[in-house]
Design a protein around this motif. Sequence first.
Motif, PDB file in Angstrom:
ATOM      1  N   SER A 120     -11.486  -1.776   2.324  1.00 57.93           N
ATOM      2  CA  SER A 120     -11.239  -2.990   1.555  1.00 57.93           C
ATOM      3  C   SER A 120      -9.930  -2.906   0.780  1.00 57.93           C
ATOM      4  O   SER A 120      -9.400  -3.925   0.342  1.00 57.93           O
ATOM      5  CB  SER A 120     -12.399  -3.250   0.589  1.00 57.93           C
ATOM      6  OG  SER A 120     -12.480  -2.222  -0.380  1.00 57.93           O
ATOM      7  N   SER A 121      -9.393  -1.697   0.611  1.00 55.92           N
ATOM      8  CA  SER A 121      -8.138  -1.543  -0.118  1.00 55.92           C
ATOM      9  C   SER A 121      -6.920  -1.706   0.787  1.00 55.92           C
ATOM     10  O   SER A 121      -5.790  -1.722   0.305  1.00 55.92           O
ATOM     11  CB  SER A 121      -8.086  -0.170  -0.786  1.00 55.92           C
ATOM     12  OG  SER A 121      -8.020   0.857   0.188  1.00 55.92           O
ATOM     13  N   ARG A 122      -7.144  -1.845   2.077  1.00 61.59           N
ATOM     14  CA  ARG A 122      -6.040  -1.919   3.030  1.00 61.59           C
ATOM     15  C   ARG A 122      -5.681  -3.364   3.348  1.00 61.59           C
ATOM     16  O   ARG A 122      -6.521  -4.257   3.289  1.00 61.59           O
ATOM     17  CB  ARG A 122      -6.411  -1.181   4.316  1.00 61.59           C
ATOM     18  CG  ARG A 122      -6.745   0.275   4.102  1.00 61.59           C
ATOM     19  CD  ARG A 122      -7.162   0.952   5.389  1.00 61.59           C
ATOM     20  NE  ARG A 122      -6.107   0.907   6.393  1.00 61.59           N
ATOM     21  CZ  ARG A 122      -6.201   1.487   7.584  1.00 61.59           C
ATOM     22  NH1 ARG A 122      -7.306   2.148   7.911  1.00 61.59           N
ATOM     23  NH2 ARG A 122      -5.211   1.415   8.444  1.00 61.59           N
ATOM     24  N   LYS A 123      -4.428  -3.568   3.721  1.00 58.06           N
ATOM     25  CA  LYS A 123      -3.992  -4.898   4.131  1.00 58.06           C
ATOM     26  C   LYS A 123      -4.279  -5.152   5.608  1.00 58.06           C
ATOM     27  O   LYS A 123      -4.393  -6.304   6.032  1.00 58.06           O
ATOM     28  CB  LYS A 123      -2.497  -5.066   3.848  1.00 58.06           C
ATOM     29  CG  LYS A 123      -2.156  -5.063   2.361  1.00 58.06           C
ATOM     30  CD  LYS A 123      -0.665  -5.275   2.142  1.00 58.06           C
ATOM     31  CE  LYS A 123      -0.328  -5.307   0.654  1.00 58.06           C
ATOM     32  NZ  LYS A 123       1.125  -5.508   0.416  1.00 58.06           N
ATOM     33  N   CYS A 124      -4.371  -4.089   6.391  1.00 60.91           N
ATOM     34  CA  CYS A 124      -4.700  -4.234   7.806  1.00 60.91           C
ATOM     35  C   CYS A 124      -5.280  -2.920   8.306  1.00 60.91           C
ATOM     36  O   CYS A 124      -5.052  -1.866   7.711  1.00 60.91           O
ATOM     37  CB  CYS A 124      -3.474  -4.627   8.630  1.00 60.91           C
ATOM     38  SG  CYS A 124      -2.160  -3.385   8.625  1.00 60.91           S
ATOM     39  N   LEU A 125      -6.015  -2.986   9.398  1.00 67.13           N
ATOM     40  CA  LEU A 125      -6.620  -1.793   9.971  1.00 67.13           C
ATOM     41  C   LEU A 125      -6.932  -2.058  11.431  1.00 67.13           C
ATOM     42  O   LEU A 125      -6.940  -3.208  11.887  1.00 67.13           O
ATOM     43  CB  LEU A 125      -7.901  -1.414   9.231  1.00 67.13           C
ATOM     44  CG  LEU A 125      -9.062  -2.414   9.279  1.00 67.13           C
ATOM     45  CD1 LEU A 125     -10.387  -1.675   9.158  1.00 67.13           C
ATOM     46  CD2 LEU A 125      -8.941  -3.414   8.128  1.00 67.13           C
ATOM     47  N   ARG A 137      -6.775  -5.894  12.639  1.00 67.68           N
ATOM     48  CA  ARG A 137      -7.445  -6.895  11.807  1.00 67.68           C
ATOM     49  C   ARG A 137      -6.709  -6.993  10.468  1.00 67.68           C
ATOM     50  O   ARG A 137      -6.469  -5.981   9.810  1.00 67.68           O
ATOM     51  CB  ARG A 137      -8.889  -6.462  11.565  1.00 67.68           C
ATOM     52  CG  ARG A 137      -9.707  -7.413  10.710  1.00 67.68           C
ATOM     53  CD  ARG A 137     -10.351  -8.467  11.529  1.00 67.68           C
ATOM     54  NE  ARG A 137     -11.411  -9.159  10.797  1.00 67.68           N
ATOM     55  CZ  ARG A 137     -12.163 -10.097  11.321  1.00 67.68           C
ATOM     56  NH1 ARG A 137     -12.000 -10.447  12.583  1.00 67.68           N
ATOM     57  NH2 ARG A 137     -13.092 -10.701  10.612  1.00 67.68           N
ATOM     58  N   ILE A 138      -6.350  -8.203  10.076  1.00 71.00           N
ATOM     59  CA  ILE A 138      -5.719  -8.423   8.783  1.00 71.00           C
ATOM     60  C   ILE A 138      -6.815  -8.635   7.739  1.00 71.00           C
ATOM     61  O   ILE A 138      -7.773  -9.372   7.979  1.00 71.00           O
ATOM     62  CB  ILE A 138      -4.777  -9.646   8.816  1.00 71.00           C
ATOM     63  CG1 ILE A 138      -3.809  -9.539  10.003  1.00 71.00           C
ATOM     64  CG2 ILE A 138      -4.024  -9.765   7.500  1.00 71.00           C
ATOM     65  CD1 ILE A 138      -2.933  -8.321   9.994  1.00 71.00           C
ATOM     66  N   ASN A 139      -6.684  -7.983   6.597  1.00 64.42           N
ATOM     67  CA  ASN A 139      -7.674  -8.111   5.518  1.00 64.42           C
ATOM     68  C   ASN A 139      -7.424  -9.433   4.792  1.00 64.42           C
ATOM     69  O   ASN A 139      -6.763  -9.497   3.759  1.00 64.42           O
ATOM     70  CB  ASN A 139      -7.551  -6.921   4.569  1.00 64.42           C
ATOM     71  CG  ASN A 139      -8.761  -6.776   3.672  1.00 64.42           C
ATOM     72  OD1 ASN A 139      -9.698  -7.580   3.737  1.00 64.42           O
ATOM     73  ND2 ASN A 139      -8.752  -5.769   2.821  1.00 64.42           N
ATOM     74  N   LEU A 140      -7.987 -10.500   5.336  1.00 63.34           N
ATOM     75  CA  LEU A 140      -7.654 -11.862   4.942  1.00 63.34           C
ATOM     76  C   LEU A 140      -8.575 -12.368   3.829  1.00 63.34           C
ATOM     77  O   LEU A 140      -9.801 -12.250   3.906  1.00 63.34           O
ATOM     78  CB  LEU A 140      -7.768 -12.776   6.164  1.00 63.34           C
ATOM     79  CG  LEU A 140      -7.165 -14.172   6.062  1.00 63.34           C
ATOM     80  CD1 LEU A 140      -5.649 -14.091   5.890  1.00 63.34           C
ATOM     81  CD2 LEU A 140      -7.513 -14.983   7.309  1.00 63.34           C
TER      82      LEU A 140
END
Length: 291
Positions: A120-125, A137-140
């Motif tokens: 949850s702390s990442r912008k993408c993974l 996946r973008i953390n949208l």
Amino acid sequence: MADAVGNPIKDVYIALDAAVGRLLQQVGEETTVFVLASHGMGPHYDGTFILDDILRRLKNVKMPTIGNQVSQVLSSSWEQTPILREILKPLRNYIWKPLRNRFWKSDKPVREALKEPDNSSRKCLTIPNNDTYGGIRINLVGREPKGKINPGSEYEAFCQHLTEDLMAVVNVDTGKPLVSKVIRTADFYKGEMMAHLPDLMVEWNREAPISKVYSPKIGTIEKTFTGVRTGDHKGDGLVFAIGPSIQPGQIQESISVMDFAPTIASILEVPLTDVDGKAIEAFCGKVLINN
């Protein structure tokens, strides 16, 4: 072993050739016959196994100290010590996997799970997709529980910058780009299931093995592919055709698989509208095949 088993691949080709021959004996000379191999085969080269390492470097996502240390020890021992893999294989297959499948419901090995940060702390993974195309996946905000990237202009800018960063990574062994292209999933797919798909798909340059990559932003990352798959499908296939409207020879240009349905419809003189492909003129008797 070769003396014992012979040449299985050759045997399969001989059997297939004989099967096609038997089919041709059942049809007349007025029949048009296609034999299609929809894709080719070759060695398996991909960078999906190293994609998340690249994303961590690009966005400087810190891993938990304890998890990082444990995962490094496990990863190093597992990947670099074949005898250890053999010793632990019964434990892995008969104890760990059944427990994992029953209680954890995860397809990640222990060493991967231990080194996972709080995503949850990442912008993408990365998310599971396949080897040919890595999935990102973008953390949208509004879609993920703790989104970091806002929809709209921020999302578009982030995807653009990430694409540029990925395109800048090179395969150190060849000096060529690691990535052929980065695809926006929304450009090809629509519908209610879009929220379950990757935002970006990374198509790899599969000309050579991938083990060490570099860019000015990520530095050098070296990692060994530990998967079992050594061969893979290739995009280019092969088609043979024989029929009253087809002259011997070879077509020089590439043919899309989208063109076969309109071609067959044209040969059968059946109208076919609202399709993406077009009739292959060389198979319909309108243009001679180049010799």
